[in-house]
Design an enzyme around this catalytic site. Structure first.
Site, PDB file in Angstrom:
ATOM      1  N   LYS A   1       0.877  -1.167   0.000  1.00 34.67           N
ATOM      2  CA  LYS A   1       0.000   0.000   0.000  1.00 34.67           C
ATOM      3  C   LYS A   1       0.914   1.217   0.000  1.00 34.67           C
ATOM      4  O   LYS A   1       1.641   1.454   0.957  1.00 34.67           O
ATOM      5  CB  LYS A   1      -0.888  -0.018   1.246  1.00 34.67           C
ATOM      6  CG  LYS A   1      -1.813   1.185   1.378  1.00 34.67           C
ATOM      7  CD  LYS A   1      -2.728   1.014   2.578  1.00 34.67           C
ATOM      8  CE  LYS A   1      -3.522   2.264   2.895  1.00 34.67           C
ATOM      9  NZ  LYS A   1      -4.272   2.103   4.153  1.00 34.67           N
ATOM     10  N   TRP A   2       0.859   1.963  -1.082  1.00 33.33           N
ATOM     11  CA  TRP A   2       1.763   3.120  -1.289  1.00 33.33           C
ATOM     12  C   TRP A   2       0.961   4.382  -0.994  1.00 33.33           C
ATOM     13  O   TRP A   2       0.125   4.780  -1.787  1.00 33.33           O
ATOM     14  CB  TRP A   2       2.260   3.092  -2.720  1.00 33.33           C
ATOM     15  CG  TRP A   2       3.134   4.210  -3.181  1.00 33.33           C
ATOM     16  CD1 TRP A   2       3.083   5.526  -2.833  1.00 33.33           C
ATOM     17  CD2 TRP A   2       4.200   4.099  -4.122  1.00 33.33           C
ATOM     18  NE1 TRP A   2       4.036   6.238  -3.492  1.00 33.33           N
ATOM     19  CE2 TRP A   2       4.741   5.383  -4.297  1.00 33.33           C
ATOM     20  CE3 TRP A   2       4.750   3.038  -4.841  1.00 33.33           C
ATOM     21  CZ2 TRP A   2       5.794   5.642  -5.166  1.00 33.33           C
ATOM     22  CZ3 TRP A   2       5.792   3.303  -5.711  1.00 33.33           C
ATOM     23  CH2 TRP A   2       6.323   4.587  -5.862  1.00 33.33           C
ATOM     24  N   ASP A   3       1.255   4.973   0.141  1.00 38.40           N
ATOM     25  CA  ASP A   3       0.474   6.116   0.606  1.00 38.40           C
ATOM     26  C   ASP A   3       1.168   7.432   0.258  1.00 38.40           C
ATOM     27  O   ASP A   3       2.351   7.449  -0.112  1.00 38.40           O
ATOM     28  CB  ASP A   3       0.289   5.985   2.130  1.00 38.40           C
ATOM     29  CG  ASP A   3      -1.026   6.572   2.605  1.00 38.40           C
ATOM     30  OD1 ASP A   3      -1.590   7.426   1.906  1.00 38.40           O
ATOM     31  OD2 ASP A   3      -1.473   6.168   3.689  1.00 38.40           O
ATOM     32  N   MET A   4       0.459   8.525   0.410  1.00 37.24           N
ATOM     33  CA  MET A   4       1.016   9.861   0.136  1.00 37.24           C
ATOM     34  C   MET A   4       0.099  10.837   0.856  1.00 37.24           C
ATOM     35  O   MET A   4      -0.954  11.193   0.339  1.00 37.24           O
ATOM     36  CB  MET A   4       0.981  10.091  -1.381  1.00 37.24           C
ATOM     37  CG  MET A   4       1.779  11.238  -1.905  1.00 37.24           C
ATOM     38  SD  MET A   4       0.910  12.806  -1.682  1.00 37.24           S
ATOM     39  CE  MET A   4       1.884  13.865  -2.682  1.00 37.24           C
TER      40      MET A   4
ATOM     41  N   ASP B   1     -10.534   7.381   2.840  1.00 33.96           N
ATOM     42  CA  ASP B   1     -10.386   7.018   4.254  1.00 33.96           C
ATOM     43  C   ASP B   1     -11.745   6.881   4.915  1.00 33.96           C
ATOM     44  O   ASP B   1     -11.835   6.403   6.042  1.00 33.96           O
ATOM     45  CB  ASP B   1      -9.574   8.093   4.995  1.00 33.96           C
ATOM     46  CG  ASP B   1      -8.088   7.790   4.948  1.00 33.96           C
ATOM     47  OD1 ASP B   1      -7.711   6.694   4.491  1.00 33.96           O
ATOM     48  OD2 ASP B   1      -7.294   8.655   5.378  1.00 33.96           O
TER      49      ASP B   1
HETATM   50  C1  GLA Z   1      -3.674   7.474   5.315  1.00 37.21           C
HETATM   51  C2  GLA Z   1      -4.347   6.278   4.671  1.00 37.21           C
HETATM   52  C3  GLA Z   1      -4.904   5.375   5.740  1.00 37.21           C
HETATM   53  C4  GLA Z   1      -3.771   4.927   6.632  1.00 37.21           C
HETATM   54  C5  GLA Z   1      -3.069   6.124   7.219  1.00 37.21           C
HETATM   55  C6  GLA Z   1      -1.823   5.707   7.971  1.00 37.21           C
HETATM   56  O1  GLA Z   1      -4.591   8.293   5.934  1.00 37.21           O
HETATM   57  O2  GLA Z   1      -5.351   6.698   3.791  1.00 37.21           O
HETATM   58  O3  GLA Z   1      -5.546   4.278   5.161  1.00 37.21           O
HETATM   59  O4  GLA Z   1      -2.888   4.145   5.881  1.00 37.21           O
HETATM   60  O5  GLA Z   1      -2.669   7.035   6.233  1.00 37.21           O
HETATM   61  O6  GLA Z   1      -1.150   6.775   8.490  1.00 37.21           O
END
Ligand code: GLA
Length: 751
Positions: A478-481, A550
């Site tokens: 899961k590559w977040d930003m 989210d």
């Molecule tokens: C973002 C993502 C969440 C989770 C948090 C972790 O908000 O959308 O799903 O991974 O970061 O800090």
């Protein structure tokens, strides 16, 4: 499918079984759109469709008839300065800052089979030459020797054109691009509604529909990512267009950075639509001999309503933009620990979650934020991609192996593009952060952004992530930003090139994605950006699914997944069942309704199974079994929006998916608030075969005694009846009240 050039009438005709797109060379030798719509016979006689009119206050070139005024002309690559006052596609200046007035004239063209890839940007592709045909039109400005190539690709099986431009400096002086749109579409009618998808964190891509009015309307992003605020996609539709009928033009930019989509109602019944990199703050230095490529824009036409538009985008994006081993494969049911633990976990806690998830039939365990450096809250450690040994004494490798021993695949969260000021990485390389030439940097979620335009940053991230992926059995990332950008300056760029920052950043992100997906083709990537802050076609080219939002509340998700579904296929939408009261809105919804909504995507759970009651566990086990049996239909079926949306009843939403061979279908209907003694409601279905018999079964989220949805709908029903008459909802005059709010019904149909 064919692309023809007619020298006598000076026109190009791009035609397949669903559309014709006719470009005519106008009196000034620039290309203009004569026609875009249902197919016309393949003949060279449509240039005359273009209207010319001499009007008061209009301007014209001294060597051309007064009736040829650029302000009313349909122009494929409009520029400012010679009488067209609408927004331009292209703007350049000299190194000293003087505007370059362009007179782009046809030079040559090339028609060829297939579709070439872009150099640095993601794009749709083909798997055999006969899937598409392309046209490149080269234009030249005689004074500056600037050449502009307009690239068109027509797909054989879709009413969709891919368009983009490349700009080549063939002259002797340095030029600076201030704007280079991927495509502009000049339509000769003005009765359009503008439909676009906007919102904010946790309420992304809500659908808006407004009639266009005089002037310019623009959506876009200047935040460094395509953003939660606006999506790089939009539709122009006739006021009467519905899901099932009417004209609609869909446009989508294959790009994840700052974008702009503009609609301008001209003064004489014409509409200009354009899209591309956001010109705000943008500039690109183009030295003699250099070229610049814009992102790809996809442009579709239908006269069969929004569902038809969506089906074609789903197929094209799902099959010819997404790529790699996971493109067509059923995606695993995952459990993510974020809402279960947030930052507070240790190895045993995670293994407990994984074990109970395994007992429920879940297939993949995903460890979210908080596993690295000293990260126990959101104030530190981004950039230090090594396991926190206090929480995880056996490291990621040890944990991943233990999870594998339980019989689950293992996935891991990263936020590669970020750095915490409190991190080893920042202490060692403060200049790698965006904005570092300034003394004061604005924080977002306590973090800074790494300058992805620098190759050493991309190298560092590739190495740190590769090290983990090579050492541990990790099958998902899961590559977040998690923030939007500020102080968009790079210490690696000279002052006169800071306008290149945002575009170079996103090219760096694509480069890291490309290297990682090529080195680890077995890994399933899910993109994420604080939920849906970068849910776009650029990301989809590397990560075949994305965390949609989210907001995991089922009722909020109705609007989010509805809006997302106009362009993006269900297989691309990460959708999870979470605990109640919901963590974003505090709402309590039935467990089956939560699953029903999340089923129509890449499904999973976001809760602590240890906290479930025995009856909830039984129900979740049934959900998991059910999803496995219907997964292909949910993820890859033809998706239809049935009821709800901006034009519908906000209290009732329904959609469905149908298998490719039309033998299986699933329908979800959700009633948001309970109503006493509700009226009947017919729900005609879509996509079924009229002459097939379907066995209809219903699973109500909150069944009541003598459930009306069972009485009215279950049994053998013919496709034509289901298509024309449909399902019946809204019985249970007295009993229905006891269901409470957020009831839903999931129907299965099997031929
Ligand atoms: C973002 C993502 C969440 C989770 C948090 C972790 O908000 O959308 O799903 O991974 O970061 O800090």
């Amino acid at each position: 499918m064919a692309i023809q050039w007619y020298p006598e009438t000076q026109e190009f005709h791009l035609q397949n079984t669903s559309i014709s797109y006719v470009i005519s060379l106008l009196p000034d030798r620039s290309p203009g759109l004569a026609y875009f719509g249902r197919p016309l016979a393949l003949e060279g006689r449509y240039s005359r469709i273009v209207r010319f009119e001499d009007r008061a206050l209009s301007t014209h070139q001294s060597d051309l008839p007064a009736s040829f005024c650029l302000d009313y002309a349909p122009r494929e690559c409009p520029t400012y300065g010679r009488g067209d006052y609408r927004f331009p596609a292209l703007e350049l200046e000299t190194e000293a800052g003087s505007p370059v007035i362009l007179d782009l004239q046809y030079l040559e063209h090339r028609i060829y089979q297939g579709k070439p890839p872009l150099k640095k940007l993601p794009a749709t592709y083909i798997e055999s030459l006969d899937e598409a045909e392309s046209l490149t039109l080269t234009l030249e400005d005689g004074a500056s020797h600037l050449q502009v190539q307009l690239h068109y690709t027509l797909f054989k099986d879709h009413p969709i054109l891919a368009r983009r431009i490349t700009v080549h400096n063939e002259g002797g002086q340095v030029l600076r691009i201030r704007r280079a749109y991927s495509a502009v579409l000049d339509l000769d009618t003005s009765n359009w509604d503008f439909i676009y998808f906007s919102g904010a964190w946790a309420r992304e891509r809500h659908t808006n529909r407004n009639p266009i009015g005089p002037g310019l309307q623009s959506i876009g992003s200047n935040r460094g990512s395509s953003s939660a605020q606006h999506n790089p996609s939009a539709i122009l539709a006739r006021p009467e267009t519905t899901e099932t009928a009417g004209e609609a033009l869909g446009v989508l930019l294959v790009y994840s950075g700052n974008f702009s989509i503009d609609v301008e109602l001209g003064s004489h019944g014409d509409t200009r639509l354009g899209l591309g990199i956001n010109p705000f703050g943008f500039s690109w230095r183009l030295a003699p001999g250099e070229s610049f490529e814009t992102p790809e824009a996809l442009i579709a036409y239908t006269d069969r309503g929004f569902s038809d538009l969506s089906l074609h985008f789903h197929r094209l994006l799902g099959r010819r933009l997404a790529r790699g081993q996971w493109r067509d494969r059923e995606r695993p049911i995952l459990i993510n620990n974020w809402e279960a633990t947030y930052f507070h976990f240790d190895e045993q806690k995670l293994l407990d979650i994984a074990q109970s998830a395994k007992d429920l039939g879940i297939e993949l365990f995903v460890l979210d934020d908080g596993w690295f450096g000293q990260r126990n809250d959101d104030t530190s450690s981004l950039g230090d991609w090594e396991a926190n040994r206090e929480k995880l004494p056996h490291g990621i490798e040890g944990l991943a192996r233990r999870v594998a021993d339980l019989g689950l695949a293992f996935g891991l969260w990263f936020e590669p593009e970020m750095v915490s000021p409190n991190s080893r990485l920042y202490r060692e390389h403060p200049d790698w952060a965006v904005g570092s030439p300034l003394s004061k940097q604005t924080l977002g979620r306590n973090q800074l952004v790494l300058d992805m335009g620098r190759s050493e940053v991309v190298d560092y991230l590739f190495e740190s992530i590769s090290r983990l992926l090579s050492a541990a059995p990790i099958s998902y990332i899961k590559w977040d930003m998690n923030r939007q950008m500020t102080e968009p300056l790079s210490s690696a760029l000279p002052p006169d090139r800071q306008g290149e920052f945002f575009h170079r950043y996103i090219i760096g992100v694509y480069e890291l994605y490309r290297r990682l997906t090529e080195a680890f083709p077995q890994v399933l990537f899910e993109s994420c950006s604080a939920g849906g802050n970068r849910f776009d076609a650029g990301m989809l080219a590397f990560a075949p699914q994305a965390w949609t939002s989210d907001d995991s509340d089922a009722i909020e998700r109705l609007a989010i997944q509805w809006g997302t579904s106009y362009f993006y296929p269900p297989s691309s939408m990460g959708a999870h069942v979470s605990a109640v009261p919901n963590h974003q809105v505090g709402r309590i919804t039935p467990l089956w309704t939560r699953a029903g909504v999340a089923f129509f995507g890449a499904f999973g759970y976001e809760l602590d199974p240890g906290k479930l009651s025995e009856s909830e566990k039984v129900e979740i086990r049934a959900q998991v079994d059910f999803y496995k049996a219907w997964r292909r239909v949910f993820q890859f079926g033809d998706f239809y929006r049935l009821a709800g949306g901006p034009a519908g009843d906000a209290n009732f939403v329904a959609w469905m998916s149908v298998s490719e061979d039309q033998s299986r279908a699933v329908v979800l209907a959700v009633q948001t608030l309970a109503r006493p003694n509700p009226g009947f409601r017919r729900l005609p279905l879509r996509g079924l075969k009229a002459d097939l018999q379907y066995r209809v079964q219903v699973r109500p989220a909150v069944p009541v005694k003598d459930e009306a949805s069972v009485r009215y709908n279950e049994g053998l029903r013919r496709g034509d009846e289901l298509l024309q008459v449909g399902l019946l909802l809204g019985g249970d005059g007295w009993n229905g009240v006891s269901r409470g709010d957020f009831a839903s019904w999931l129907f299965t149909l099997e031929a």
